[in-house]
Design a protein around this motif. Structure first.
Motif, short mmCIF file in Angstrom:
data_model
loop_
_atom_site.label_atom_id
_atom_site.label_comp_id
_atom_site.label_asym_id
_atom_site.label_seq_id
_atom_site.Cartn_x
_atom_site.Cartn_y
_atom_site.Cartn_z
N GLU A 377 0.83 -1.27 0.11
CA GLU A 377 0.04 -0.04 -0.02
C GLU A 377 0.85 1.19 -0.14
O GLU A 377 0.39 2.47 -0.25
CB GLU A 377 -0.88 -0.08 1.24
CG GLU A 377 -2.09 -0.86 1.13
CD GLU A 377 -3.32 -0.28 0.45
OE1 GLU A 377 -3.49 0.96 0.60
OE2 GLU A 377 -3.65 -0.85 -0.47
N ASP A 378 2.18 1.02 0.38
CA ASP A 378 2.84 2.31 0.37
C ASP A 378 4.26 2.18 -0.59
O ASP A 378 5.27 2.65 -0.26
CB ASP A 378 3.67 2.41 1.76
CG ASP A 378 3.78 3.69 2.31
OD1 ASP A 378 3.34 4.66 1.92
OD2 ASP A 378 4.23 3.95 3.49
N SER A 379 3.99 1.69 -1.64
CA SER A 379 4.93 1.31 -2.67
C SER A 379 5.43 2.68 -3.40
O SER A 379 4.73 3.54 -3.69
CB SER A 379 4.41 0.15 -3.71
OG SER A 379 5.31 -0.01 -4.70
N VAL A 380 6.60 2.63 -3.88
CA VAL A 380 7.29 3.39 -4.80
C VAL A 380 6.99 3.07 -6.20
O VAL A 380 7.11 3.93 -6.97
CB VAL A 380 8.81 3.65 -4.44
CG1 VAL A 380 9.54 2.32 -4.84
CG2 VAL A 380 9.13 4.87 -5.06
N HIS A 381 6.68 1.80 -6.27
CA HIS A 381 6.56 1.38 -7.68
C HIS A 381 5.24 1.89 -8.55
O HIS A 381 4.22 2.08 -7.95
CB HIS A 381 6.55 -0.13 -7.82
CG HIS A 381 7.65 -0.75 -7.31
ND1 HIS A 381 8.79 -1.03 -8.44
CD2 HIS A 381 7.94 -1.28 -6.22
CE1 HIS A 381 9.68 -1.41 -7.47
NE2 HIS A 381 9.17 -1.64 -6.25
#
Length: 568
Positions: A377-381
């Motif tokens: 939920e907190d991805s950089v992708h």
């Protein structure tokens, strides 16, 4: 086709004209010709163009005025391996931009001989002191980089080439294509070059401001920053005690990108990094995203100081860099106004952020995304879909901004569903008709000699040729398309299809025994669904398989379960 050939001759004459306006019109006409559907030329015509690209054209030194480049760019649309011989032959006379296109063309074909050809061309350029080293081409061909570094290490000491060679070396080390490289030679050289670069950098240090960096300093400073970053990143691999004070000093510089590279080198070499420096790089709008990617690269993401809602920092940083690079202004403030969680056309959860961007008494609406949410939920992708909206933020309510965004996505979805990514039909070789010539000769001999055995054999030969043409004529009506997210096979008037996200695997196999005699031993492409059942099957000769496989791979590389595609 003859009309196109005569048009090409007229274009080439226009390119040679001394009047820039006539050259401009000829270039424009050449570009228009390249956009003609199903344009075809034989090898001789393309070899003639390769020769003409070597002509010493007059130029006005304007960006567009590159006849040699435009001719090579035109040739590059035709994938004919034999054409590389002509390009290699005339390569020394091409312009620099044209030479880069030649590299791209040759490396588009697999095979060690093409890699060797590129190395030989670079060798020629080195001897002539006219080296062309397109980084994008070389990055895609690390084998060439490694051979180049090994054979021409001395170019690290040549001012004109050293920066490019350092970049190539850094790339190979970061990607693990090389495990150290001539440490005793590179390390002391790197230290000397870094100190020279620091001398160029320091005059900017006290006045550092992002408005200057992406404004009045843009033409000079960004290049200095880039080289500093390369040198510091190489200190990860060529570290010795003499480098420690330089790394520590760089961690104190105002520029967040240079600080980031210094911190990464320090973390790799167990040099103490104060927590406040980690936090500064993690929260600075210029460096947040870059810093996190670098932390991921060295597999120390646990040291990233922001533990919750990292994505909001990534979104602001990504939007900032998008604006300075694509819109050429520096935002005063960026605020995230709303988080929008939706699904893409493949039913994957994604997230966009509605943002407001302040600049010169304006508040501009923007969208940042789409962030992938399937695994984190907190991805950089993310899949790139960031853009600025027209108008002012306060002209619409938040709900209206969202509605405009959703309407735009719906329209794009409809457009995407109609985009033709790939189309192929079987082709009947032009050489096939030589069999009819041979049949005519055999028929003449058979009926002049009236030999019953010869007549029988000739008749069987005729039946085989005619039957094959009937079979091929029917097959020529078949078609393979990739339209939107659908692979569709048309056979006569019947259609069968499968969604890209439903594909489990694609294989090449022998056709089954139920098919007719002529293609019983031929091969088919079988596309299996998630239930491991054949959902689509068509003759291999309906497609250029390698090209088909590349398109499917590119269109599905974002899927969590990407299909397995058998290599030919």
């Amino acid at each position: 086709m003859s009309n196109y050939k005569s048009q090409l001759k007229r274009i080439v004459e226009g390119l040679k004209h001394t009047d820039p306006a006539i050259r401009h019109d000829a270039i424009f006409e050449l570009i228009e010709l390249s956009e003609v559907d199903d344009l075809q030329f034989n090898l001789l015509t393309l070899e003639w163009l390769a020769k003409e690209a070597a002509y010493p054209y007059p130029t006005s030194f304007k960006v567009w005025d590159e006849p040699s480049y435009h001719l090579i760019k035109f040739i590059s649309d035709f994938e004919i391996p034999e054409l590389t011989e002509a390009l290699i032959k005339y390569y020394p006379e091409y312009s620099k931009a044209a030479k880069e296109e030649v590299f791209r063309y040759i490396t588009s074909f697999d095979g060690e001989e093409n890699e060797l050809a590129i190395l030989e061309l670079i060798e020629q350029d080195i001897q002539n002191k006219q080296v062309v080293l397109p980084l994008d081409v070389l990055y895609d061909n690390p084998g060439i980089i490694i051979k180049l570094l090994e054979k021409h290490t001395e170019l690290f000491e040549v001012e004109e080439y050293k920066t490019t060679f350092y970049r190539l070396l850094s790339y190979c080390l970061d990607k693990n294509y090389l495990d150290r490289f001539k440490t005793k030679y590179i390390a002391p050289l790197l230290l000397v070059d870094y100190q020279k670069q620091v001398d160029e950098f320091l005059p900017y240090q006290n006045d550092y401001d992002s408005k200057f960096v992406y404004g009045s300093w843009k033409e000079t400073y960004l290049q200095i920053r880039s080289i500093m970053a390369i040198y510091l990143s190489l200190m990860e691999y060529y570290f010795n005690d003499e480098m420690t004070p330089f790394i520590k000093e760089a961690m104190t510089f105002t520029d967040p990108f240079i600080r980031t590279n210094a911190i990464i080198a320090a973390l790799q070499r167990d040099i103490d990094v104060p927590e406040e420096l980690l936090m500064d790089c993690a929260t600075n709008i210029e460096s947040t995203e870059y810093f996190y990617w670098e932390i991921l690269r060295i597999r120390k993401e646990h040291l990233f100081p922001i533990k919750e809602k990292k994505q909001e920092y990534f979104a602001k940083s990504h939007l900032f860099l998008h604006i300075v690079q694509e819109h050429d202004f520096v935002p005063e403030t960026i605020e995230l106004v709303k988080q929008l969680d939706i699904e893409n056309s493949y039913n994957q959860p994604i997230r966009y952020y509605l943002a407001s961007v302040s600049h010169d008494d304006q508040v501009i609406p923007a969208w940042v995304g789409a962030y992938a949410l399937e695994e984190d939920e907190d991805s950089v992708h993310m899949w790139e879909g960031t853009y600025l909206e027209d108008g002012q933020f306060n002209e619409k309510s938040i709900e209206e901004h969202v509605q405009v965004f959703m309407d735009k996505r719906e329209n794009e979805k409809e457009e995407d569903a109609s985009i033709l990514y790939y189309e192929s039909k079987p082709k009947l070789s032009k050489w096939f008709y030589t069999w009819y010539l041979l049949l005519a000769v055999r028929g003449y001999r058979a009926f002049t000699t009236m030999d019953p055995v010869y007549i029988t054999l000739t008749t069987l030969f005729a039946v085989l040729i005619v039957s094959y043409q009937i079979y091929k004529t029917k097959l020529l009506k078949n078609k393979i398309e990739i339209v939107g997210n659908v692979v569709r096979y048309t056979e006569k008037d019947a259609h069968s299809q499968i969604l890209l996200e439903d594909i489990k695997k694609i294989t090449i196999q022998k056709s089954n025994m139920k098919t007719r005699m002529l293609d019983r031993r031929s091969k088919v492409v079988a596309i299996y669904n998630k239930q491991n059942k054949v959902a689509l099957e068509f003759p291999l000769e309906c497609v250029s398989y390698d090209e088909f496989a590349i398109v499917v791979d590119e269109l599905t590389d974002h899927l969590k379960e990407q299909p397995h595609i058998q290599q030919q």
